[in-house]
Design an enzyme around this catalytic site. Structure first.
Site, short mmCIF file in Angstrom:
data_model
loop_
_atom_site.label_atom_id
_atom_site.label_comp_id
_atom_site.label_asym_id
_atom_site.label_seq_id
_atom_site.Cartn_x
_atom_site.Cartn_y
_atom_site.Cartn_z
N CYS A 83 0.82 -1.21 0.00
CA CYS A 83 0.00 0.00 0.00
C CYS A 83 0.86 1.27 0.00
O CYS A 83 1.44 1.60 -1.03
CB CYS A 83 -1.01 -0.05 1.14
N HIS A 178 -3.14 -5.15 1.53
CA HIS A 178 -2.35 -5.49 2.72
C HIS A 178 -2.29 -7.00 2.94
O HIS A 178 -3.03 -7.53 3.80
CB HIS A 178 -2.97 -4.84 3.96
N GLU A 180 -0.28 -8.60 4.57
CA GLU A 180 0.16 -8.90 5.94
C GLU A 180 -1.02 -9.11 6.90
O GLU A 180 -0.84 -9.63 7.99
CB GLU A 180 1.09 -7.78 6.46
#
Ligand code: GLN
Length: 222
Positions: A83, A178, A180
Protein backbone atom coordinates in the site's frame (compact mmCIF):
# COMPACT_ATOMS: atom_id res chain seq x y z
CA UNK A 1 26.18 -19.66 7.33
CA UNK A 2 24.25 -16.47 7.71
CA UNK A 3 20.78 -15.52 8.72
CA UNK A 4 18.74 -13.62 6.22
CA UNK A 5 18.31 -10.11 7.61
CA UNK A 6 15.00 -8.48 6.82
CA UNK A 7 14.41 -4.88 7.86
CA UNK A 8 10.93 -3.53 8.42
CA UNK A 9 10.46 0.22 8.20
CA UNK A 10 8.97 0.89 11.60
CA UNK A 11 7.82 4.49 11.80
CA UNK A 12 4.11 3.75 11.42
CA UNK A 13 1.56 1.41 9.88
CA UNK A 14 1.20 -2.36 9.91
CA UNK A 15 4.63 -3.10 11.38
CA UNK A 16 3.45 -5.73 13.88
CA UNK A 17 1.56 -7.63 11.19
CA UNK A 18 4.59 -7.65 8.91
CA UNK A 19 6.78 -8.96 11.73
CA UNK A 20 4.32 -11.74 12.50
CA UNK A 21 3.75 -12.71 8.86
CA UNK A 22 7.46 -12.62 8.03
CA UNK A 23 8.16 -14.89 11.02
CA UNK A 24 5.40 -17.25 9.96
CA UNK A 25 6.60 -17.39 6.35
CA UNK A 26 10.22 -17.90 7.44
CA UNK A 27 9.19 -20.73 9.70
CA UNK A 28 7.24 -22.38 6.91
CA UNK A 29 10.22 -22.10 4.56
CA UNK A 30 12.55 -23.21 7.36
CA UNK A 31 14.61 -20.09 6.76
CA UNK A 32 16.64 -18.46 9.49
CA UNK A 33 15.42 -14.89 9.27
CA UNK A 34 16.41 -12.07 11.56
CA UNK A 35 14.07 -9.10 11.66
CA UNK A 36 15.41 -5.61 12.26
CA UNK A 37 13.16 -2.63 12.91
CA UNK A 38 14.36 0.22 10.74
CA UNK A 39 14.13 3.78 12.00
CA UNK A 40 17.67 5.00 11.48
CA UNK A 41 20.22 5.11 8.68
CA UNK A 42 22.44 2.78 10.71
CA UNK A 43 19.75 0.12 10.94
CA UNK A 44 19.66 -0.06 7.13
CA UNK A 45 23.19 -1.33 6.87
CA UNK A 46 23.66 -5.04 6.31
CA UNK A 47 20.06 -5.71 5.37
CA UNK A 48 19.31 -8.37 2.78
CA UNK A 49 15.83 -6.98 2.29
CA UNK A 50 13.46 -4.26 3.41
CA UNK A 51 9.71 -4.32 3.93
CA UNK A 52 7.86 -1.00 3.70
CA UNK A 53 4.47 -1.31 5.41
CA UNK A 54 1.26 0.52 4.68
CA UNK A 55 0.48 3.72 6.50
CA UNK A 56 0.77 7.09 4.89
CA UNK A 57 3.35 7.46 2.14
CA UNK A 58 3.77 11.21 2.69
CA UNK A 59 4.61 10.54 6.34
CA UNK A 60 6.92 7.65 5.46
CA UNK A 61 8.70 9.99 3.05
CA UNK A 62 9.02 12.83 5.56
CA UNK A 63 10.33 10.60 8.36
CA UNK A 64 12.79 8.75 6.11
CA UNK A 65 14.21 12.07 4.90
CA UNK A 66 14.41 13.40 8.47
CA UNK A 67 16.26 10.24 9.50
CA UNK A 68 18.74 10.87 6.66
CA UNK A 69 18.09 7.45 5.17
CA UNK A 70 16.25 8.27 1.92
CA UNK A 71 19.15 7.78 -0.49
CA UNK A 72 20.43 4.73 1.39
CA UNK A 73 17.04 3.02 1.04
CA UNK A 74 17.41 3.09 -2.74
CA UNK A 75 20.47 0.84 -2.46
CA UNK A 76 18.68 -2.07 -0.76
CA UNK A 77 18.63 -5.06 -3.09
CA UNK A 78 15.22 -6.53 -2.24
CA UNK A 79 12.22 -4.45 -1.25
CA UNK A 80 8.61 -5.42 -0.57
CA UNK A 81 6.10 -2.61 -0.20
CA UNK A 82 2.43 -2.83 0.73
CA UNK A 83 0.00 0.00 0.00
CA UNK A 84 1.86 3.15 1.11
CA UNK A 85 5.01 1.02 0.69
CA UNK A 86 4.04 0.31 -2.93
CA UNK A 87 3.56 4.04 -3.50
CA UNK A 88 7.06 4.66 -2.13
CA UNK A 89 8.55 2.26 -4.67
CA UNK A 90 6.84 3.60 -7.80
CA UNK A 91 8.76 5.56 -10.44
CA UNK A 92 5.77 7.85 -10.90
CA UNK A 93 2.98 8.85 -8.54
CA UNK A 94 -0.26 10.62 -9.38
CA UNK A 95 -1.79 12.91 -6.74
CA UNK A 96 1.32 13.11 -4.56
CA UNK A 97 1.23 15.03 -1.30
CA UNK A 98 2.90 18.45 -1.26
CA UNK A 99 6.61 17.93 -1.90
CA UNK A 100 6.24 14.14 -1.79
CA UNK A 101 8.88 12.09 -3.58
CA UNK A 102 9.13 8.37 -4.17
CA UNK A 103 12.14 6.06 -4.26
CA UNK A 104 11.52 5.62 -8.02
CA UNK A 105 12.59 1.99 -8.02
CA UNK A 106 9.81 0.14 -9.84
CA UNK A 107 8.68 0.89 -13.34
CA UNK A 108 5.07 1.50 -12.37
CA UNK A 109 2.81 4.52 -12.21
CA UNK A 110 0.59 4.56 -9.16
CA UNK A 111 -2.36 6.77 -8.23
CA UNK A 112 -2.72 7.60 -4.53
CA UNK A 113 -6.11 7.27 -2.81
CA UNK A 114 -7.60 6.23 -6.14
CA UNK A 115 -10.67 4.50 -4.66
CA UNK A 116 -11.66 7.55 -2.63
CA UNK A 117 -11.34 8.32 1.05
CA UNK A 118 -11.05 6.03 4.08
CA UNK A 119 -14.77 5.23 3.96
CA UNK A 120 -14.32 3.66 0.52
CA UNK A 121 -11.93 1.03 1.88
CA UNK A 122 -12.96 -2.56 1.18
CA UNK A 123 -11.91 -6.22 1.24
CA UNK A 124 -12.43 -8.69 -1.55
CA UNK A 125 -11.28 -12.09 -2.74
CA UNK A 126 -8.51 -11.80 -5.30
CA UNK A 127 -7.11 -14.42 -7.62
CA UNK A 128 -3.36 -13.92 -7.60
CA UNK A 129 -0.58 -15.91 -9.28
CA UNK A 130 0.31 -17.04 -5.74
CA UNK A 131 -3.20 -18.30 -4.96
CA UNK A 132 -6.58 -16.98 -3.95
CA UNK A 133 -6.41 -14.49 -1.10
CA UNK A 134 -8.47 -11.85 0.62
CA UNK A 135 -7.23 -8.42 -0.43
CA UNK A 136 -7.72 -5.63 2.09
CA UNK A 137 -7.71 -2.23 0.37
CA UNK A 138 -7.42 0.65 2.84
CA UNK A 139 -7.45 4.04 1.16
CA UNK A 140 -5.53 2.15 -1.47
CA UNK A 141 -3.73 3.29 -4.59
CA UNK A 142 -4.30 1.96 -8.11
CA UNK A 143 -1.50 0.95 -10.44
CA UNK A 144 -2.19 2.85 -13.65
CA UNK A 145 0.72 1.62 -15.76
CA UNK A 146 3.32 -1.13 -15.54
CA UNK A 147 6.54 -1.14 -17.56
CA UNK A 148 7.60 -4.00 -19.83
CA UNK A 149 9.84 -5.56 -17.17
CA UNK A 150 7.12 -5.71 -14.54
CA UNK A 151 5.18 -8.91 -13.88
CA UNK A 152 1.64 -8.56 -12.61
CA UNK A 153 0.71 -10.97 -9.79
CA UNK A 154 -2.88 -9.85 -9.26
CA UNK A 155 -5.57 -7.73 -10.82
CA UNK A 156 -8.47 -5.98 -9.15
CA UNK A 157 -11.04 -5.95 -11.92
CA UNK A 158 -8.87 -4.96 -14.86
CA UNK A 159 -6.21 -3.06 -12.98
CA UNK A 160 -2.96 -4.55 -11.67
CA UNK A 161 -2.87 -4.44 -7.87
CA UNK A 162 0.25 -6.53 -7.15
CA UNK A 163 3.40 -6.81 -9.20
CA UNK A 164 7.09 -7.63 -9.13
CA UNK A 165 10.16 -6.52 -11.00
CA UNK A 166 13.67 -7.84 -11.21
CA UNK A 167 16.17 -5.33 -12.50
CA UNK A 168 19.83 -6.33 -12.51
CA UNK A 169 20.38 -7.94 -9.12
CA UNK A 170 17.52 -6.01 -7.48
CA UNK A 171 14.11 -7.44 -6.77
CA UNK A 172 10.97 -5.46 -5.96
CA UNK A 173 7.53 -6.64 -4.92
CA UNK A 174 4.57 -4.28 -4.49
CA UNK A 175 0.94 -4.77 -3.45
CA UNK A 176 -1.76 -2.08 -3.33
CA UNK A 177 -3.54 -4.07 -0.62
CA UNK A 178 -2.35 -5.49 2.72
CA UNK A 179 -1.34 -9.16 2.44
CA UNK A 180 0.16 -8.90 5.94
CA UNK A 181 -3.40 -8.91 7.35
CA UNK A 182 -4.70 -11.99 5.60
CA UNK A 183 -2.10 -14.26 4.03
CA UNK A 184 1.53 -15.36 4.30
CA UNK A 185 1.73 -16.09 0.55
CA UNK A 186 3.33 -12.79 -0.45
CA UNK A 187 5.88 -12.89 2.38
CA UNK A 188 6.73 -16.48 1.45
CA UNK A 189 7.15 -15.44 -2.17
CA UNK A 190 9.41 -12.57 -1.12
CA UNK A 191 11.54 -14.72 1.20
CA UNK A 192 11.79 -17.39 -1.49
CA UNK A 193 13.23 -14.79 -3.84
CA UNK A 194 15.80 -13.89 -1.19
CA UNK A 195 17.00 -17.46 -1.16
CA UNK A 196 17.89 -16.94 -4.83
CA UNK A 197 19.65 -13.62 -4.35
CA UNK A 198 23.40 -13.75 -5.09
CA UNK A 199 24.51 -12.73 -1.60
CA UNK A 200 22.48 -15.36 0.14
CA UNK A 201 22.84 -18.06 -2.48
CA UNK A 202 26.22 -18.91 -1.01
CA UNK A 203 24.97 -20.02 2.36
CA UNK A 204 21.49 -19.16 3.55
CA UNK A 205 20.87 -20.71 6.92
CA UNK A 206 18.03 -23.18 6.84
CA UNK A 207 16.51 -24.45 10.04
CA UNK A 208 16.34 -28.20 10.50
CA UNK A 209 12.86 -28.13 11.89
CA UNK A 210 10.15 -25.51 11.42
CA UNK A 211 10.31 -23.31 14.46
CA UNK A 212 10.06 -19.62 14.91
CA UNK A 213 13.31 -17.77 15.02
CA UNK A 214 13.05 -14.94 17.50
CA UNK A 215 13.48 -11.54 15.93
CA UNK A 216 16.46 -9.62 17.16
CA UNK A 217 15.12 -6.31 18.29
CA UNK A 218 17.61 -4.20 20.13
CA UNK A 219 16.25 -2.03 23.00
CA UNK A 220 17.07 1.07 20.95
CA UNK A 221 14.75 -0.16 18.23
CA UNK A 222 11.82 -1.20 20.40
N1 GLN B 1 -3.40 6.46 1.25
C1 GLN B 1 -2.13 6.10 1.77
C2 GLN B 1 -0.99 6.83 1.08
O1 GLN B 1 -1.21 7.58 0.18
C3 GLN B 1 -1.90 4.58 1.69
C4 GLN B 1 -2.85 3.86 2.59
C5 GLN B 1 -2.34 2.56 3.13
O2 GLN B 1 -1.14 2.30 3.22
N2 GLN B 1 -3.26 1.74 3.57
O3 GLN B 1 0.10 6.65 1.44
Amino acid sequence: MKNTIVGILAFQGSVAEHIETTRFAASKLKMAVEIVLVRTKESLSGLDALIIPGGESTTHYKLCVEAGMWEEMKKIGNIFGTCAGAIMMAKKVAHPGVGQKTLELMDIEIDRNAYGSQINSFAKVLKTTLGEIEGVFIRAPKIKRVGAGVKVLAFNDKEPCACEQTTGNKYYLAACFHPEFTTPLFHEHFLNRLLKSPRLLKSPRLLKSPRLLKSKLSPRQE
